[in-house]
Design a protein around this motif. Sequence first.
Motif, PDB file in Angstrom:
ATOM      1  N   GLY A   1       0.816  -1.205   0.000  1.00  0.00           N
ATOM      2  CA  GLY A   1       0.000   0.000   0.000  1.00  0.00           C
ATOM      3  C   GLY A   1       0.849   1.254   0.000  1.00  0.00           C
ATOM      4  O   GLY A   1       0.561   2.215  -0.716  1.00  0.00           O
ATOM      5  N   ASP A   2       1.904   1.241   0.804  1.00  0.00           N
ATOM      6  CA  ASP A   2       2.815   2.386   0.824  1.00  0.00           C
ATOM      7  C   ASP A   2       3.441   2.604  -0.544  1.00  0.00           C
ATOM      8  O   ASP A   2       3.594   3.734  -0.999  1.00  0.00           O
ATOM      9  CB  ASP A   2       3.913   2.188   1.874  1.00  0.00           C
ATOM     10  N   ASP A   3       3.827   1.521  -1.216  1.00  0.00           N
ATOM     11  CA  ASP A   3       4.430   1.614  -2.546  1.00  0.00           C
ATOM     12  C   ASP A   3       3.460   2.226  -3.556  1.00  0.00           C
ATOM     13  O   ASP A   3       3.848   3.037  -4.383  1.00  0.00           O
ATOM     14  CB  ASP A   3       4.861   0.240  -3.062  1.00  0.00           C
ATOM     15  N   MET A   4       2.195   1.817  -3.504  1.00  0.00           N
ATOM     16  CA  MET A   4       1.203   2.266  -4.486  1.00  0.00           C
ATOM     17  C   MET A   4       0.526   3.568  -4.077  1.00  0.00           C
ATOM     18  O   MET A   4      -0.019   4.267  -4.912  1.00  0.00           O
ATOM     19  CB  MET A   4       0.156   1.168  -4.695  1.00  0.00           C
ATOM     20  N   GLY A   5       0.547   3.890  -2.799  1.00  0.00           N
ATOM     21  CA  GLY A   5      -0.111   5.107  -2.335  1.00  0.00           C
ATOM     22  C   GLY A   5      -1.541   4.870  -1.884  1.00  0.00           C
ATOM     23  O   GLY A   5      -2.396   5.739  -2.044  1.00  0.00           O
ATOM     24  N   VAL A   6      -1.804   3.664  -1.338  1.00  0.00           N
ATOM     25  CA  VAL A   6      -3.141   3.335  -0.825  1.00  0.00           C
ATOM     26  C   VAL A   6      -2.994   2.726   0.559  1.00  0.00           C
ATOM     27  O   VAL A   6      -1.908   2.360   0.979  1.00  0.00           O
ATOM     28  CB  VAL A   6      -3.895   2.356  -1.768  1.00  0.00           C
ATOM     29  N   SER A   7      -4.116   2.571   1.245  1.00  0.00           N
ATOM     30  CA  SER A   7      -4.080   2.003   2.589  1.00  0.00           C
ATOM     31  C   SER A   7      -3.975   0.485   2.550  1.00  0.00           C
ATOM     32  O   SER A   7      -4.245  -0.147   1.524  1.00  0.00           O
ATOM     33  CB  SER A   7      -5.359   2.390   3.346  1.00  0.00           C
ATOM     34  N   GLN A   8      -3.626  -0.107   3.686  1.00  0.00           N
ATOM     35  CA  GLN A   8      -3.536  -1.564   3.789  1.00  0.00           C
ATOM     36  C   GLN A   8      -4.892  -2.201   3.521  1.00  0.00           C
ATOM     37  O   GLN A   8      -4.984  -3.222   2.851  1.00  0.00           O
ATOM     38  CB  GLN A   8      -3.016  -1.969   5.170  1.00  0.00           C
ATOM     39  N   SER A   9      -5.954  -1.592   4.020  1.00  0.00           N
ATOM     40  CA  SER A   9      -7.284  -2.175   3.800  1.00  0.00           C
ATOM     41  C   SER A   9      -7.667  -2.137   2.321  1.00  0.00           C
ATOM     42  O   SER A   9      -8.324  -3.057   1.822  1.00  0.00           O
ATOM     43  CB  SER A   9      -8.332  -1.469   4.655  1.00  0.00           C
ATOM     44  N   THR A  10      -7.233  -1.120   1.605  1.00  0.00           N
ATOM     45  CA  THR A  10      -7.481  -1.054   0.164  1.00  0.00           C
ATOM     46  C   THR A  10      -6.721  -2.170  -0.548  1.00  0.00           C
ATOM     47  O   THR A  10      -7.254  -2.818  -1.453  1.00  0.00           O
ATOM     48  CB  THR A  10      -7.071   0.318  -0.395  1.00  0.00           C
ATOM     49  N   VAL A  11      -5.491  -2.411  -0.128  1.00  0.00           N
ATOM     50  CA  VAL A  11      -4.707  -3.506  -0.704  1.00  0.00           C
ATOM     51  C   VAL A  11      -5.420  -4.832  -0.464  1.00  0.00           C
ATOM     52  O   VAL A  11      -5.560  -5.653  -1.384  1.00  0.00           O
ATOM     53  CB  VAL A  11      -3.274  -3.555  -0.118  1.00  0.00           C
ATOM     54  N   SER A  12      -5.887  -5.043   0.736  1.00  0.00           N
ATOM     55  CA  SER A  12      -6.573  -6.283   1.072  1.00  0.00           C
ATOM     56  C   SER A  12      -7.803  -6.492   0.190  1.00  0.00           C
ATOM     57  O   SER A  12      -8.028  -7.579  -0.350  1.00  0.00           O
ATOM     58  CB  SER A  12      -6.973  -6.277   2.544  1.00  0.00           C
ATOM     59  N   ARG A  13      -8.602  -5.454   0.034  1.00  0.00           N
ATOM     60  CA  ARG A  13      -9.801  -5.556  -0.805  1.00  0.00           C
ATOM     61  C   ARG A  13      -9.437  -5.793  -2.266  1.00  0.00           C
ATOM     62  O   ARG A  13     -10.096  -6.573  -2.959  1.00  0.00           O
ATOM     63  CB  ARG A  13     -10.664  -4.305  -0.656  1.00  0.00           C
ATOM     64  N   ALA A  14      -8.374  -5.147  -2.746  1.00  0.00           N
ATOM     65  CA  ALA A  14      -7.945  -5.318  -4.137  1.00  0.00           C
ATOM     66  C   ALA A  14      -7.479  -6.748  -4.387  1.00  0.00           C
ATOM     67  O   ALA A  14      -7.840  -7.368  -5.398  1.00  0.00           O
ATOM     68  CB  ALA A  14      -6.828  -4.333  -4.474  1.00  0.00           C
ATOM     69  N   ILE A  15      -6.685  -7.283  -3.474  1.00  0.00           N
ATOM     70  CA  ILE A  15      -6.191  -8.655  -3.608  1.00  0.00           C
ATOM     71  C   ILE A  15      -7.355  -9.640  -3.581  1.00  0.00           C
ATOM     72  O   ILE A  15      -7.438 -10.544  -4.421  1.00  0.00           O
ATOM     73  CB  ILE A  15      -5.163  -8.986  -2.503  1.00  0.00           C
ATOM     74  N   THR A  16      -8.265  -9.451  -2.656  1.00  0.00           N
ATOM     75  CA  THR A  16      -9.424 -10.347  -2.544  1.00  0.00           C
ATOM     76  C   THR A  16     -10.255 -10.325  -3.820  1.00  0.00           C
ATOM     77  O   THR A  16     -10.611 -11.379  -4.361  1.00  0.00           O
ATOM     78  CB  THR A  16     -10.288  -9.956  -1.329  1.00  0.00           C
ATOM     79  N   ALA A  17     -10.559  -9.143  -4.317  1.00  0.00           N
ATOM     80  CA  ALA A  17     -11.385  -9.030  -5.530  1.00  0.00           C
ATOM     81  C   ALA A  17     -10.683  -9.639  -6.738  1.00  0.00           C
ATOM     82  O   ALA A  17     -11.299 -10.369  -7.527  1.00  0.00           O
ATOM     83  CB  ALA A  17     -11.718  -7.567  -5.799  1.00  0.00           C
ATOM     84  N   THR A  18      -9.398  -9.359  -6.878  1.00  0.00           N
ATOM     85  CA  THR A  18      -8.647  -9.851  -8.032  1.00  0.00           C
ATOM     86  C   THR A  18      -8.532 -11.368  -7.993  1.00  0.00           C
ATOM     87  O   THR A  18      -8.786 -12.044  -9.003  1.00  0.00           O
ATOM     88  CB  THR A  18      -7.259  -9.199  -8.084  1.00  0.00           C
ATOM     89  N   LEU A  19      -8.159 -11.924  -6.858  1.00  0.00           N
ATOM     90  CA  LEU A  19      -8.016 -13.377  -6.761  1.00  0.00           C
ATOM     91  C   LEU A  19      -9.360 -14.082  -6.877  1.00  0.00           C
ATOM     92  O   LEU A  19      -9.445 -15.162  -7.484  1.00  0.00           O
ATOM     93  CB  LEU A  19      -7.310 -13.763  -5.468  1.00  0.00           C
ATOM     94  N   ARG A  20     -10.402 -13.494  -6.335  1.00  0.00           N
ATOM     95  CA  ARG A  20     -11.740 -14.090  -6.470  1.00  0.00           C
ATOM     96  C   ARG A  20     -12.125 -14.158  -7.947  1.00  0.00           C
ATOM     97  O   ARG A  20     -12.644 -15.163  -8.425  1.00  0.00           O
ATOM     98  CB  ARG A  20     -12.762 -13.289  -5.685  1.00  0.00           C
ATOM     99  N   SER A  21     -11.842 -13.108  -8.666  1.00  0.00           N
ATOM    100  CA  SER A  21     -12.172 -13.077 -10.089  1.00  0.00           C
ATOM    101  C   SER A  21     -11.320 -14.071 -10.879  1.00  0.00           C
ATOM    102  O   SER A  21     -11.840 -14.797 -11.732  1.00  0.00           O
ATOM    103  CB  SER A  21     -11.972 -11.662 -10.629  1.00  0.00           C
ATOM    104  N   LEU A  22     -10.020 -14.103 -10.594  1.00  0.00           N
ATOM    105  CA  LEU A  22      -9.129 -15.019 -11.319  1.00  0.00           C
ATOM    106  C   LEU A  22      -9.414 -16.486 -11.011  1.00  0.00           C
ATOM    107  O   LEU A  22      -9.106 -17.363 -11.830  1.00  0.00           O
ATOM    108  CB  LEU A  22      -7.668 -14.705 -11.003  1.00  0.00           C
ATOM    109  N   SER A  23      -9.994 -16.761  -9.864  1.00  0.00           N
ATOM    110  CA  SER A  23     -10.286 -18.150  -9.508  1.00  0.00           C
ATOM    111  C   SER A  23     -11.750 -18.520  -9.756  1.00  0.00           C
ATOM    112  O   SER A  23     -12.188 -19.590  -9.359  1.00  0.00           O
ATOM    113  CB  SER A  23      -9.925 -18.408  -8.040  1.00  0.00           C
ATOM    114  N   SER A  24     -12.464 -17.660 -10.459  1.00  0.00           N
ATOM    115  CA  SER A  24     -13.858 -17.953 -10.775  1.00  0.00           C
ATOM    116  C   SER A  24     -13.945 -19.122 -11.757  1.00  0.00           C
ATOM    117  O   SER A  24     -13.007 -19.405 -12.513  1.00  0.00           O
ATOM    118  CB  SER A  24     -14.547 -16.728 -11.372  1.00  0.00           C
ATOM    119  N   GLN A  25     -15.073 -19.763 -11.752  1.00  0.00           N
ATOM    120  CA  GLN A  25     -15.298 -20.909 -12.639  1.00  0.00           C
ATOM    121  C   GLN A  25     -15.072 -20.517 -14.100  1.00  0.00           C
ATOM    122  O   GLN A  25     -14.493 -21.276 -14.870  1.00  0.00           O
ATOM    123  CB  GLN A  25     -16.727 -21.430 -12.435  1.00  0.00           C
TER     124      GLN A  25
END
Length: 135
Positions: free
Chosen positions: A81-105
């Motif tokens: 988050g520090d590297d990108m300029g966002v909060s840790q919670s934003t990073v967590s939500r981004a990772i969750t959304a991206t991985l959920r989408s990539l692992s979709s059926q």
Amino acid sequence: MATNRAHRRCFRERKDYLAQYSDAQLVERFRLDSAGVYFIESLIAHEIISSSQKNHAVSPIQKIFLTLRFLATGKTQLCNGDDMGVSQSTVSRAITATLRSLSSQRIVTQFIKFPQNTPDIRKNQEEFFSLAGFP
């Protein structure tokens, strides 16, 4: 002495990794070049785009970069988050959304195929063995 001042939100500048790094540098940092990042974006951008652009919403490509950096380096979400300029919670939500989408059926069945019959299973076993001695 307590003050009743409203907390002002501070939006940090976000890096544009595609403009900042060459393909070789992207591979070093994210394990994919720009073509790979754009390919992932073409697959899932419509699923991970923010419903609103309020409050400097994180773009799909930024969510992909946050996820790739986390997976490629194992750095903490706070550091990413520090590297990108966002909060840790934003990073967590981004990772969750991206991985959920990539692992979709829809995505999984597009790229991963398991053999369904004995001849195909045996062929895969032989190919794994010939590649690396993997039984």
